[in-house]
Scaffold this motif. Structure first.
Motif, PDB file in Angstrom:
ATOM      1  N   MET A  91       0.805  -1.215   0.000  1.00  0.00           N
ATOM      2  CA  MET A  91       0.000   0.000   0.000  1.00  0.00           C
ATOM      3  C   MET A  91       0.845   1.276   0.000  1.00  0.00           C
ATOM      4  O   MET A  91       0.324   2.379   0.153  1.00  0.00           O
ATOM      5  CB  MET A  91      -0.930  -0.008   1.224  1.00  0.00           C
ATOM      6  N   SER A 135       9.364   2.568  14.971  1.00  0.00           N
ATOM      7  CA  SER A 135       9.438   2.254  13.540  1.00  0.00           C
ATOM      8  C   SER A 135       8.690   3.307  12.718  1.00  0.00           C
ATOM      9  O   SER A 135       8.274   3.055  11.595  1.00  0.00           O
ATOM     10  CB  SER A 135       8.868   0.858  13.273  1.00  0.00           C
ATOM     11  N   SER A 144      -0.737   0.455  10.898  1.00  0.00           N
ATOM     12  CA  SER A 144      -0.967   0.692  12.323  1.00  0.00           C
ATOM     13  C   SER A 144      -2.449   0.536  12.660  1.00  0.00           C
ATOM     14  O   SER A 144      -2.794   0.104  13.757  1.00  0.00           O
ATOM     15  CB  SER A 144      -0.416   2.055  12.758  1.00  0.00           C
ATOM     16  N   THR A 326      15.258  -2.450  20.557  1.00  0.00           N
ATOM     17  CA  THR A 326      14.763  -3.411  19.576  1.00  0.00           C
ATOM     18  C   THR A 326      15.860  -3.755  18.578  1.00  0.00           C
ATOM     19  O   THR A 326      16.104  -4.923  18.269  1.00  0.00           O
ATOM     20  CB  THR A 326      13.548  -2.831  18.825  1.00  0.00           C
ATOM     21  N   ASN A 447      -5.446 -12.320   3.494  1.00  0.00           N
ATOM     22  CA  ASN A 447      -4.576 -12.847   4.561  1.00  0.00           C
ATOM     23  C   ASN A 447      -5.130 -14.125   5.213  1.00  0.00           C
ATOM     24  O   ASN A 447      -5.322 -14.179   6.431  1.00  0.00           O
ATOM     25  CB  ASN A 447      -4.361 -11.762   5.622  1.00  0.00           C
TER      26      ASN A 447
END
Ligand SMILES: Cc1cc2nc3c(=O)[nH]c(=O)nc-3n(C[C@H](O)[C@H](O)[C@H](O)COP(=O)(O)OP(=O)(O)OC[C@H]3O[C@@H](n4cnc5c(N)ncnc54)[C@H](O)[C@@H]3O)c2cc1C
Ligand SMILES: Cc1cc2nc3c(=O)[nH]c(=O)nc-3n(C[C@H](O)[C@H](O)[C@H](O)COP(=O)(O)OP(=O)(O)OC[C@H]3O[C@@H](n4cnc5c(N)ncnc54)[C@H](O)[C@@H]3O)c2cc1C
Lengths: 455, 503
Positions: A91, A135, A144, A326, A447
């Motif tokens: 996207m 991120s 998100s 991370t 998915n």
């Protein structure tokens, strides 16, 4: 696996040249950020508009081909990569946001706009966006929303769902639904946007989102607080949460984590005296909150040491100990990332028990704990495990379930946690999930290997 | 859009204004026996023994309907039992909290069963460590607040009617004045226990503030007006209760100025708890019916067209004073004719009086209440249109509302049915044209479903139906609320039938 020429032709009819089929070019879209999840695909398709996205879904539906929607591919649970050879619907080209509605304090953005992009657009108009995590430069608004991402400001502003006023999305049927009017109060029918939020690309492809913005809180102060023990840290976090309405972030970091960041990134250790556990907090207000912050810390017990930072570079320095963690952990090999949430009252017991749970199963593994302690959200990272060895994952999730928590606080279930969904959601709930999936995606092309376990 | 596509339910109501017991609709012996075996004989009423109170809600336009039976379960098991019985016999069920709804959603279905939650009114737990309350659905907002105040905690959703139940609040996603700071009910429901239309019990969510592990069934049920499931338990999020409040009252010469002031106030970061506007007529109405005087001099009153009321709250007094001062200065800059920082008593009185605006309007014979929401910047334009529409039809529409949410509450006076319906339709249509929707917080119920059918995307309506059939396959839970179970055809008939009516 070469693409079926008819499918390639039909996809190109929809998006023109924006179909990648070259195995080398598709490679970066088939593995996740941690390297733990690697798949393969015949094609990565880049729609530039809602119509194109709907067209791609229609073509795939007619061809009986499954799709993995993908944003910035920063997801941590293997939900956005084609583990079963699905077509990747990236996207990223649905970028661009409408001008901020200044009077309303809202913005409509394409699903491909990054989190940093939204934050910037908001700031330019004098507002602020309530969600932030590290991120930000790659994670998209679409991703998100699909994962109901949390981050460091949930404490004050809530998760992504709390910012979401509506979505435009393509259902598995190819139909487009739109709910972008941006009304804070809206009691007309079922909350479809809220349903799509957190559905991880299994119900619909999000093409645009309407987000609420929050007033900026320009005056800031941060503090790194070294505490004597876990109970002291949790107790302090609870007091701060209660007494500081300006509290925006409250993160817990253990000293081994700080040491790791220091050695990987060559940073100075923050404290001379070692402390077992640290809180990193930030307060923000319209007037200088430093005094209130210092007063609040002063009233906390069992504090060994504190560093307070008011100007932006010093605050950023403190935040590196948390935000680089991370990446630092990733240098030790692909970690198992278990993002769980617990009732406040079970947190201490959980944090105490987890390292033992891990080492009982795999004595050579290391456990790294950190997280958004203000929301009861702990990130359990385990290194030194084979990527396909999920005994530890299962044991930790079972512990979470026993303590009344949820096995995913903010990253989602993806493919990584699917097997354990039953620990958080009952059989009856999963039956409802399947039926909802059929209602929005009757052919099961969105998915299909994510979130809902195979029946 | 065909202007005559007006409510079919309202049309029906004209022929149904008395609460009558239709003998053909008396429930069968079998049903009564089964219900009695579940909740006991004392908790099943039929026929004339059913209290008139259970036959209506507070919507002004909706006619009461007498159900076939009313039951008062005391546990989740009993609720599930009732639902199973109703399902097996195909009898519709209407959940009922306190009956304060304003959209006809808790009005029973003719011959159906009312499930009243009055006996499920226990606060099960105030969990101080997790800042969570666990309640049964029949607990009222007032009861919960009384329980929380001593702990310096608050459940921050304050719709205008504190006798409303939490089950009703969850089912209508109730809003209210404090939404500008805290959001609506949706934002405070962490988990639910519900009984589906199949009689199955589902528990969703828990005592944690965030989770993303599968679809959010909690949120889907919030706002579903009793059509997807019956809520039997709710886990609610609590907040620290700031000790101090200040109320500022600012008269403005135009509504435009009022509307323009809202964004800067919100943006300033003072975090207002309440931002309400009242037009002069509403202000006069609420103060008169509450029996107090704002003490604003005549000359200033004459120049005022609308008032803005802003309430602030803080944990510390000094900070509150600073916020109030800064806000007062800002309001003056934004064109307020004057700014009054009210005493605690006057402030509380004013807010309370504003909360009672509905009762004031009702006492003055208002015929209908509108709950349209528009983007907040469009409030002046919207109200100008409403003013024109009501003038054209020789009606009166005055109001007040939640300025920061664009949520406009209008009281409409027009006693002639057809004229009123036409006006209401146009008022709603004008809101939709500005990017708004028909209901901000009261819900669709039965009273506004024709508008939803007219203005909502059929793809979404179709999805709503499919979702309903998942949770309630037999279609017994509040059928005909929000949308008709079967789309289109029957409505087309009505449209034809109504052509020319009232025009
Ligand atoms: C360093 C680092 C720190 C992180 N910190 C946090 C944190 O603090 N809090 C947190 O919540 N997360 C965090 N994450 C996880 C991640 O960034 C978020 O989950 C993010 O929301 C994913 O966005 P994305 O655009 O990269 O989505 P992707 O990774 O591309 O996809 C994630 C999921 O969403 C679906 N999806 C993506 N786009 C769409 C769309 N348009 N329509 C429908 N489905 C879609 C995918 O199918 C997949 O299931 C972190 C990740 C990293 C690498
Ligand atoms: C003076 C006045 C002021 C008001 N101000 C506001 C306001 O500011 N904001 C606002 O949002 N509303 C307001 N309302 C409307 C009303 O108070 C709310 O809609 C409230 O949430 C209704 O609660 P209740 O318990 O009275 O529900 P009821 O009227 O009994 O029922 C309402 C709906 O909820 C369903 N329901 C009730 N209990 C359950 C349950 N346990 N499980 C499933 N479904 C259930 C019913 O079937 C029905 O569909 C006001 C009403 C009045 C009279």
């Amino acid at each position: 696996m070469p693409i079926d020429p008819t499918l390639a032709f039909r996809l190109r009819e929809v998006v023109g040249a924006q179909v990648l089929v070259d195995p080398e070019l598709v490679a970066s879209y088939t593995a996740d950020w941690t390297g733990r999840f690697r798949g393969h695909t015949a094609a990565v398709v880049f729609p530039a508009s809602t119509e194109e996205a709907a067209g791609v879904v229609q073509v795939c539906r007619e061809s009986g081909v499954a799709i993995v929607p993908q944003g910035g591919n920063t997801g941590l649970v293997g939900g956005g990569v084609p583990l079963h050879g699905e077509v990747v619907l990236n996207m990223g080209r649905l970028g661009g946001s409408e001008p901020v509605d200044r009077a309303g304090g809202q913005v409509t953005a394409g699903a491909g706009v990054t989190l940093a992009g939204i934050q910037e657009v908001a700031a330019e108009s004098g507002w602020s966006y309530g969600v932030d995590f590290s991120s930000r430069a790659s994670a998209t608004t679409g991703g998100s929303v699909a994962t109901n991402a949390g981050g460091i400001r949930v404490l004050r502003y809530g998760d992504t769902r709390a910012q979401l006023l509506g979505v435009e999305a393509v259902l598995g049927t190819g139909a487009v639904i739109s709910h972008l009017a941006g009304l804070v109060k809206d009691n007309t029918g079922y909350d479809l946007s809220g349903l799509i939020c957190g559905s991880e690309g299994t119900l619909a492809v999000v093409t645009r989102v309407r987000l609420r913005l929050v007033p900026p809180a320009p005056e800031r102060a941060a503090a790194l607080i070294a505490l004597r023990n876990l109970d002291a840290a949790l107790g302090t976090a609870a007091v701060l949460r209660r007494s500081l309405p300006q509290l925006e972030a409250c993160e817990i970091i253990f000293t081994p984590g700080i040491d790791l960041v220091c050695s990987v990134f060559g940073l100075r250790r923050p404290f001379l005296r070692p402390s077992p556990v640290n809180l990193l907090i930030e307060v923000a207000d319209r007037v200088d909150p430093t005094d209130i912050l210092i007063e609040a810390i002063g009233s906390a017990e069992h504090v060994i040491d504190t560093i307070v930072a008011t100007d932006s570079p010093r605050r950023a320095e403190l935040w590196r100990y948390r935000e680089e963690l991370t990446a630092a952990i990733n240098t030790l090999g692909p970690p198992h990332k278990l993002d769980v949430t617990l009732p406040t009252t079970s947190l201490a017991g959980f944090i105490d028990a987890v390292p033992d749970v891990v080492s009982t199963i795999e004595p050579t593994a290391s456990t790294w704990l950190f997280g958004h302690v203000g929301d009861g959200n702990i990130h359990v990272n385990v290194t030194g495990l084979r990527t396909d060895d999920d005994r530890v994952d299962g044991a930790v999730f079972e512990l979470v379930a026993r303590l009344g928590g949820s096995i995913s606080a903010e990253h989602g279930i993806g493919s990584a946690k699917r097997r354990w969904l039953h620990l958080s959601r009952s059989a009856a709930e999963q039956t409802a999930f399947r039926a909802l999936k059929r209602a929005l995606d009757p052919d099961g092309i969105l998915n299909p290997h994510v979130l809902i376990p195979d029946a | 859009m065909a202007p005559d596509a007006v409510s079919t339910t309202q049309h029906d109501h004209e022929h149904r204004d008395a609460v009558t017991t239709n003998t053909e609709r008396l429930p069968g012996i079998e049903l009564i026996e089964l219900l009695t075996s579940i909740v006991g004989p004392d908790n099943v009423d039929i026929g004339d023994r059913i209290s008139d109170d259970l036959c209506h809600d507070e919507s002004l336009g909706a006619a009461p309907v007498r159900p076939g039976a009313a039951v008062r379960p005391v546990s989740t098991e009993e609720v599930a039992g009732v639902v199973r019985v109703a399902g097996s016999l195909g009898v519709p069920i209407t959940a009922r909290g306190s009956g304060t709804g304003l959209s006809g959603a808790s009005i029973p279905v003719d011959g159906g069963i009312v499930v009243s939650f009055e006996r499920m009114n226990r606060i099960l737990e105030i969990d101080l460590a997790n800042h969570v309350a666990v309640v049964e659905p029949g607990v009222t907002l007032a009861d919960l607040d009384d329980e929380l105040a001593p702990h310096q905690l608050v459940y921050p959703v304050f719709p205008g009617e504190q006798s409303a139940s939490l089950g009703g609040n969850v089912a209508t996603n109730a809003g209210g004045m404090r939404a500008v700071k805290y959001g609506v009910t949706r934002h405070h429901v962490l988990g639910l226990e519900v009984v589906l239309g199949t009689g199955e019990v589902i528990v969703s969510g828990g005592r944690f503030v965030k989770s993303t592990s599968g679809y959010d069934l909690t949120q889907l049920i919030v706002g579903s007006e009793g059509t997807l499931a019956l809520v039997t338990k709710a886990i609610l999020r609590l907040h620290p209760r700031p000790a101090h409040q200040a109320t500022l009252l600012a008269p403005f010469a135009t509504l435009d100025d009022v509307a323009k002031a809202v964004a800067p106030i919100v943006m300033s970061g003072v975090g207002p708890l309440v931002v309400e506007y009242l037009d002069v007529i509403s202000m006069a109405g609420v103060t008169a019916s509450a029996g107090f005087d704002l003490g604003i001099d005549q000359d200033l009153q004459a120049r005022t067209l609308a008032y803005l009321v802003v309430v602030l709250e803080q944990h510390r007094v000094e900070r509150l004073e600073q916020d109030a001062q800064d806000l007062a200065a800002q309001l003056s800059e934004l064109g307020a004719l004057d700014v009054f920082v009210l005493s605690d008593r006057a402030g509380a009185q004013l807010v309370e009086a504003r909360e009672r605006a509905f009762w004031a309007a009702k006492a003055n014979g208002a015929d209908e209440i509108v709950d349209v929401v528009v983007p907040r910047a469009s409030i002046p334009e919207y109200l100008a249109t409403v003013g024109r529409l009501s003038e054209e039809s020789s009606s009166l529409a005055v109001g007040c509302g939640h300025a920061a949410d664009g949520n406009v509450h209008l009281s409409v006076w027009q006693s002639d049915g057809p004229t009123r319906r036409e006006l209401l339709h146009d008022i709603v249509a004008a809101g939709v044209a500005l990017g708004g929707v028909v209901s901000g917080e009261h819900g669709i119920g039965t009273e506004k479903k024709a508008y939803l059918a007219e203005f909502e995307d059929p793809v979404k309506l179709d999805l709503y139906r499919r979702i309903k059939s998942i949770f309630d396959p037999v279609g017994i839970l509040n059928p005909g609320t929000i949308f008709d179970l079967e789309p289109a055809e029957s409505r087309t008939d009505h449209r034809q039938h109504r052509k020319g009516a009232g025009r």
